[in-house]
Design a protein around this motif. Structure first.
Motif, PDB file in Angstrom:
ATOM      1  N   ARG A 179     -11.897   5.505   4.205  1.00 28.06           N
ATOM      2  CA  ARG A 179     -12.248   5.766   2.810  1.00 28.06           C
ATOM      3  C   ARG A 179     -12.866   4.534   2.175  1.00 28.06           C
ATOM      4  O   ARG A 179     -12.494   3.404   2.500  1.00 28.06           O
ATOM      5  CB  ARG A 179     -10.996   6.182   2.023  1.00 28.06           C
ATOM      6  CG  ARG A 179     -10.538   7.570   2.405  1.00 28.06           C
ATOM      7  CD  ARG A 179      -9.285   8.015   1.688  1.00 28.06           C
ATOM      8  NE  ARG A 179      -9.076   9.434   1.986  1.00 28.06           N
ATOM      9  CZ  ARG A 179      -7.932  10.095   1.795  1.00 28.06           C
ATOM     10  NH1 ARG A 179      -6.890   9.475   1.288  1.00 28.06           N
ATOM     11  NH2 ARG A 179      -7.842  11.373   2.094  1.00 28.06           N
ATOM     12  N   SER A 228       0.853   3.903  -3.077  1.00 19.53           N
ATOM     13  CA  SER A 228       0.230   5.183  -2.727  1.00 19.53           C
ATOM     14  C   SER A 228       1.092   6.378  -3.153  1.00 19.53           C
ATOM     15  O   SER A 228       0.584   7.371  -3.683  1.00 19.53           O
ATOM     16  CB  SER A 228      -0.080   5.204  -1.226  1.00 19.53           C
ATOM     17  OG  SER A 228       0.304   6.389  -0.619  1.00 19.53           O
ATOM     18  N   TYR A 236       1.055  19.807  13.788  1.00 22.89           N
ATOM     19  CA  TYR A 236       1.343  18.370  13.905  1.00 22.89           C
ATOM     20  C   TYR A 236       2.850  18.113  13.992  1.00 22.89           C
ATOM     21  O   TYR A 236       3.315  17.338  14.841  1.00 22.89           O
ATOM     22  CB  TYR A 236       0.723  17.628  12.721  1.00 22.89           C
ATOM     23  CG  TYR A 236       0.900  16.128  12.772  1.00 22.89           C
ATOM     24  CD1 TYR A 236       0.344  15.371  13.798  1.00 22.89           C
ATOM     25  CD2 TYR A 236       1.623  15.457  11.784  1.00 22.89           C
ATOM     26  CE1 TYR A 236       0.502  13.992  13.845  1.00 22.89           C
ATOM     27  CE2 TYR A 236       1.781  14.080  11.818  1.00 22.89           C
ATOM     28  CZ  TYR A 236       1.224  13.352  12.851  1.00 22.89           C
ATOM     29  OH  TYR A 236       1.375  11.984  12.898  1.00 22.89           O
ATOM     30  N   ILE A 284       0.822  -1.222   0.000  1.00 24.67           N
ATOM     31  CA  ILE A 284       0.000   0.000   0.000  1.00 24.67           C
ATOM     32  C   ILE A 284       0.853   1.269   0.000  1.00 24.67           C
ATOM     33  O   ILE A 284       0.618   2.166  -0.809  1.00 24.67           O
ATOM     34  CB  ILE A 284      -0.992  -0.042   1.191  1.00 24.67           C
ATOM     35  CG1 ILE A 284      -2.103  -1.070   0.907  1.00 24.67           C
ATOM     36  CG2 ILE A 284      -1.583   1.335   1.484  1.00 24.67           C
ATOM     37  CD1 ILE A 284      -3.083  -1.286   2.040  1.00 24.67           C
ATOM     38  N   PRO A 285       1.856   1.404   0.879  1.00 23.76           N
ATOM     39  CA  PRO A 285       2.610   2.672   0.865  1.00 23.76           C
ATOM     40  C   PRO A 285       3.309   2.918  -0.468  1.00 23.76           C
ATOM     41  O   PRO A 285       3.315   4.044  -0.975  1.00 23.76           O
ATOM     42  CB  PRO A 285       3.626   2.483   2.002  1.00 23.76           C
ATOM     43  CG  PRO A 285       2.988   1.477   2.921  1.00 23.76           C
ATOM     44  CD  PRO A 285       2.260   0.540   2.003  1.00 23.76           C
ATOM     45  N   LEU A 301      -1.525  -5.838   4.646  1.00 23.79           N
ATOM     46  CA  LEU A 301      -0.301  -5.049   4.830  1.00 23.79           C
ATOM     47  C   LEU A 301       0.961  -5.900   4.834  1.00 23.79           C
ATOM     48  O   LEU A 301       2.059  -5.374   4.922  1.00 23.79           O
ATOM     49  CB  LEU A 301      -0.377  -4.240   6.128  1.00 23.79           C
ATOM     50  CG  LEU A 301      -1.140  -2.920   6.016  1.00 23.79           C
ATOM     51  CD1 LEU A 301      -1.421  -2.331   7.388  1.00 23.79           C
ATOM     52  CD2 LEU A 301      -0.369  -1.905   5.168  1.00 23.79           C
ATOM     53  N   LEU A 341       2.658   5.302   7.025  1.00 21.32           N
ATOM     54  CA  LEU A 341       2.211   4.407   5.955  1.00 21.32           C
ATOM     55  C   LEU A 341       2.122   5.101   4.612  1.00 21.32           C
ATOM     56  O   LEU A 341       1.821   4.472   3.609  1.00 21.32           O
ATOM     57  CB  LEU A 341       0.854   3.783   6.309  1.00 21.32           C
ATOM     58  CG  LEU A 341       0.944   2.557   7.222  1.00 21.32           C
ATOM     59  CD1 LEU A 341      -0.410   2.183   7.768  1.00 21.32           C
ATOM     60  CD2 LEU A 341       1.545   1.370   6.469  1.00 21.32           C
ATOM     61  N   MET A 373      -7.971   5.783  -3.850  1.00 19.32           N
ATOM     62  CA  MET A 373      -7.375   6.985  -4.463  1.00 19.32           C
ATOM     63  C   MET A 373      -7.947   7.245  -5.855  1.00 19.32           C
ATOM     64  O   MET A 373      -8.148   8.403  -6.244  1.00 19.32           O
ATOM     65  CB  MET A 373      -5.850   6.867  -4.492  1.00 19.32           C
ATOM     66  CG  MET A 373      -5.238   6.950  -3.093  1.00 19.32           C
ATOM     67  SD  MET A 373      -3.426   6.839  -3.094  1.00 19.32           S
ATOM     68  CE  MET A 373      -2.995   8.410  -3.865  1.00 19.32           C
ATOM     69  N   GLN A 375      -6.989   5.524   6.417  1.00 18.33           N
ATOM     70  CA  GLN A 375      -5.849   6.382   6.073  1.00 18.33           C
ATOM     71  C   GLN A 375      -5.567   7.273   7.284  1.00 18.33           C
ATOM     72  O   GLN A 375      -6.478   7.910   7.809  1.00 18.33           O
ATOM     73  CB  GLN A 375      -6.240   7.234   4.858  1.00 18.33           C
ATOM     74  CG  GLN A 375      -5.332   8.408   4.556  1.00 18.33           C
ATOM     75  CD  GLN A 375      -4.007   7.967   3.944  1.00 18.33           C
ATOM     76  OE1 GLN A 375      -3.975   7.106   3.088  1.00 18.33           O
ATOM     77  NE2 GLN A 375      -2.918   8.544   4.400  1.00 18.33           N
ATOM     78  N   ILE A 376      -4.312   7.303   7.725  1.00 14.70           N
ATOM     79  CA  ILE A 376      -3.955   8.153   8.857  1.00 14.70           C
ATOM     80  C   ILE A 376      -3.583   9.547   8.326  1.00 14.70           C
ATOM     81  O   ILE A 376      -2.706   9.681   7.480  1.00 14.70           O
ATOM     82  CB  ILE A 376      -2.760   7.567   9.647  1.00 14.70           C
ATOM     83  CG1 ILE A 376      -3.040   6.130  10.110  1.00 14.70           C
ATOM     84  CG2 ILE A 376      -2.393   8.478  10.833  1.00 14.70           C
ATOM     85  CD1 ILE A 376      -4.036   5.988  11.209  1.00 14.70           C
ATOM     86  N   ILE A 377      -4.276  10.586   8.822  1.00 23.40           N
ATOM     87  CA  ILE A 377      -3.970  11.965   8.444  1.00 23.40           C
ATOM     88  C   ILE A 377      -3.757  12.772   9.721  1.00 23.40           C
ATOM     89  O   ILE A 377      -4.643  12.834  10.570  1.00 23.40           O
ATOM     90  CB  ILE A 377      -5.113  12.578   7.604  1.00 23.40           C
ATOM     91  CG1 ILE A 377      -5.353  11.731   6.346  1.00 23.40           C
ATOM     92  CG2 ILE A 377      -4.796  14.027   7.224  1.00 23.40           C
ATOM     93  CD1 ILE A 377      -6.456  12.242   5.433  1.00 23.40           C
ATOM     94  N   LEU A 378      -2.576  13.349   9.862  1.00 23.48           N
ATOM     95  CA  LEU A 378      -2.216  14.111  11.071  1.00 23.48           C
ATOM     96  C   LEU A 378      -2.477  13.278  12.323  1.00 23.48           C
ATOM     97  O   LEU A 378      -3.014  13.780  13.318  1.00 23.48           O
ATOM     98  CB  LEU A 378      -2.979  15.446  11.139  1.00 23.48           C
ATOM     99  CG  LEU A 378      -2.903  16.382   9.922  1.00 23.48           C
ATOM    100  CD1 LEU A 378      -3.698  17.659  10.189  1.00 23.48           C
ATOM    101  CD2 LEU A 378      -1.478  16.715   9.542  1.00 23.48           C
ATOM    102  N   GLY A 379      -2.137  12.010  12.271  1.00 21.18           N
ATOM    103  CA  GLY A 379      -2.261  11.130  13.421  1.00 21.18           C
ATOM    104  C   GLY A 379      -3.660  10.590  13.685  1.00 21.18           C
ATOM    105  O   GLY A 379      -3.862   9.842  14.638  1.00 21.18           O
ATOM    106  N   LEU A 411     -11.360   8.861  -5.333  1.00 19.57           N
ATOM    107  CA  LEU A 411     -11.260  10.263  -4.903  1.00 19.57           C
ATOM    108  C   LEU A 411     -10.871  11.184  -6.058  1.00 19.57           C
ATOM    109  O   LEU A 411     -11.147  12.376  -6.011  1.00 19.57           O
ATOM    110  CB  LEU A 411     -10.198  10.400  -3.800  1.00 19.57           C
ATOM    111  CG  LEU A 411     -10.611  10.037  -2.385  1.00 19.57           C
ATOM    112  CD1 LEU A 411      -9.404  10.162  -1.455  1.00 19.57           C
ATOM    113  CD2 LEU A 411     -11.743  10.931  -1.892  1.00 19.57           C
ATOM    114  N   SER A 442       2.283   7.261  14.279  1.00 17.87           N
ATOM    115  CA  SER A 442       1.747   8.592  13.947  1.00 17.87           C
ATOM    116  C   SER A 442       1.259   9.362  15.171  1.00 17.87           C
ATOM    117  O   SER A 442       0.979  10.555  15.079  1.00 17.87           O
ATOM    118  CB  SER A 442       0.602   8.465  12.944  1.00 17.87           C
ATOM    119  OG  SER A 442      -0.485   7.774  13.543  1.00 17.87           O
TER     120      SER A 442
END
Lengths: 309, 309
Positions: free
Chosen positions: A174, A112, B231, A108-109, A207, B207, A253, A165-169, A256, B157
């Motif tokens: 999604r 991405s 952050y 995935i990473p 993963l 990730l 993705m 999805q981790i965004i800003l922790g 989106l 994170s």
């Protein structure tokens, strides 16, 4: 954030970036492609792209562009297909006519990073009406090795069609919904060809390759053969027919950014019967060509149809 | 499972696989290396390995083996270092004397596949007393570009030293503790060299490269410059000095298999000042050699010390 809240309500087929900051940047460096808006004329290089095929292995993506060039009658004797990302070894990229072929590494990473930069590349190139297909390899569940699986839904380790999805922790969930019509068209291409078995089913995206896929042959294993079989049976009951490592973020993705997307993977083995890839190099090689052949047939069909219009 | 429950209570430096199933396998195919116990004499090929250096890029890992061969006085004029994994493009592997150099691609899943197979390779080869160092690139926080960071703790994170591994659909939390003594020795090597700045600090492992690292320049971005700065300031306050994408699973898997492990990454930019890699190719190339130089110095020092004993 609830599932789907980030969805675009678009009716046309422009490529979306969902990032207000991009417009204020004078230059955009697509670092992992070794391309950029100030160093390359992206619309001239990529403006005609209508099909993007992505897969893990750079070698396979090179062989795909050679194959599709022949299939579309665009190959010339002794033609070379230069790697457009020649200055980096992170990804490899090839192009012939309206078809772009890009490698994405494993997991995935890795895919991405490639997709962030691919989506920006298509956006900067002002591409429209683009279809993206991942052509890959996978482990099958209850399938004969060599069967090609067109993904209905990409699901997580508890069989739900979602990606965290981790965004800003903080986790944001999604949707991993794919284009149902495109999946049916690809399934039909498999039937047209009748060269190998093609099925539609859910794809579990994990993963890792060993513990995350209930393999017994990794460096670590804390469960029994019975635990493994029971987990794979639950997956099968939830409609899962194969397991791979990129489809969820690929689906999320593409959704989106308004890209029509599909996942077509060959099952290299039946995980109910084993974990190791014991088939010969030649047999595995033949299996790996099947998604290429199927997607090649689809692209040819689409291009012929648009010529007739 | 609580943190550390899987830890080995080992006092010697044998390599552990934690998998009772392996002993009953007559053959073990290390698929992504294109190596196997029945096709290769692994103890003869790898039995003398004492240092393993891993990094994302295959080109960088080839240049490392050329560098370390010169440093150790083991290079011969016009010497070629063949890729031991020549039959696959998933990973590249090179060896000179007691040093093995292996690429791992980008992201936790990609390095995790490599490490499962590397740990099994070292185990089948009956290696002992092995040190593994990841030499990589990263984004710095509050550091001058080009600074080398030796990782104290790899954190997630929310800045915790742990990795969540999904096994049969259920999360298992693993410790990402690294060898403190080794980190101090590597820091000292940086001071001995005095060619560039070397610091010790926590490393955040994410990730993804864009949203997961609070970048403003991805295809998607739902937060502001202020959110990003806030952050990164929290990360800095938690001791984080750089961000990359592999250290947590690297630390966790090395710990589980009794490998002495360290992470040494150069910071290519200061994320407090920007997101894009705007430095010239030559400058970035110079930065990327710094972890190699530092770890090369460490290996030389260790080998000289063991000769004297």
């Amino acid at each position: 954030m609830p599932l789907g809240e980030e969805k675009n309500g678009a009716s046309d087929r422009s490529i979306y970036v969902n990032n207000p900051h991009l417009d204020s940047m004078t230059d955009d460096i697509l670092y992992h492609f070794n391309l950029g808006t100030s160093t390359h004329d992206l619309p001239a290089m990529f403006g005609d792209v209508k099909f993007v095929c992505v897969g893990g292995s750079p070698w396979r993506m090179k062989s795909f562009i050679e194959y599709i060039a022949r299939e579309l009658g665009l190959s010339e004797p002794n033609a070379e297909y230069p790697n457009i990302c020649a200055g980096t070894d992170r990804y490899a990229m090839y192009k012939i006519g309206p078809v772009l072929s890009v490698s994405h590494g494993m997991g995935i990473p890795s895919i991405s990073i490639m997709l962030h930069e691919l989506i920006k590349l298509l956006y900067h190139s002002r591409c429209t009406d683009v279809t993206v297909v991942r052509i890959g390899t996978s482990g099958g569940i209850g399938l004969k090795p060599g069967t090609v699986v067109v993904t209905k839904q990409s699901v997580d380790s508890v069989f739900q069609p979602r990606l965290e999805q981790i965004i800003l922790g903080k986790p944001v969930v999604r949707s991993t919904e794919l284009d149902g019509e495109l999946a049916e068209e690809l399934l039909q291409c498999g039937k047209d060809l009748a060269e190998f078995e093609t099925v539609i089913g859910n794809t579990m995206c994990t993963l890792d390759f060993y513990e995350g896929q209930a393999r017994l042959d990794g460096a670590f294993c804390s469960y029994s053969e019975e635990d493994k079989q029971s987990y794979l049976a639950q997956a099968y009951a939830a409609g899962v027919r194969n397991i791979e490592m990129e489809s969820s973020v690929f689906a999320a993705m593409c959704k989106l950014s308004n890209l029509r997307a599909a996942v077509v993977c060959v099952a290299l083995l039946d995980r109910l019967k084993g974990d190791q890839l014991t088939s010969s190099h030649d047999v595995l090689n033949n299996y790996q060509q099947r998604p290429q052949v199927l997607v090649g047939h689809y692209i040819k069909k689409k291009l012929n149809a648009s010529k007739k219009r």
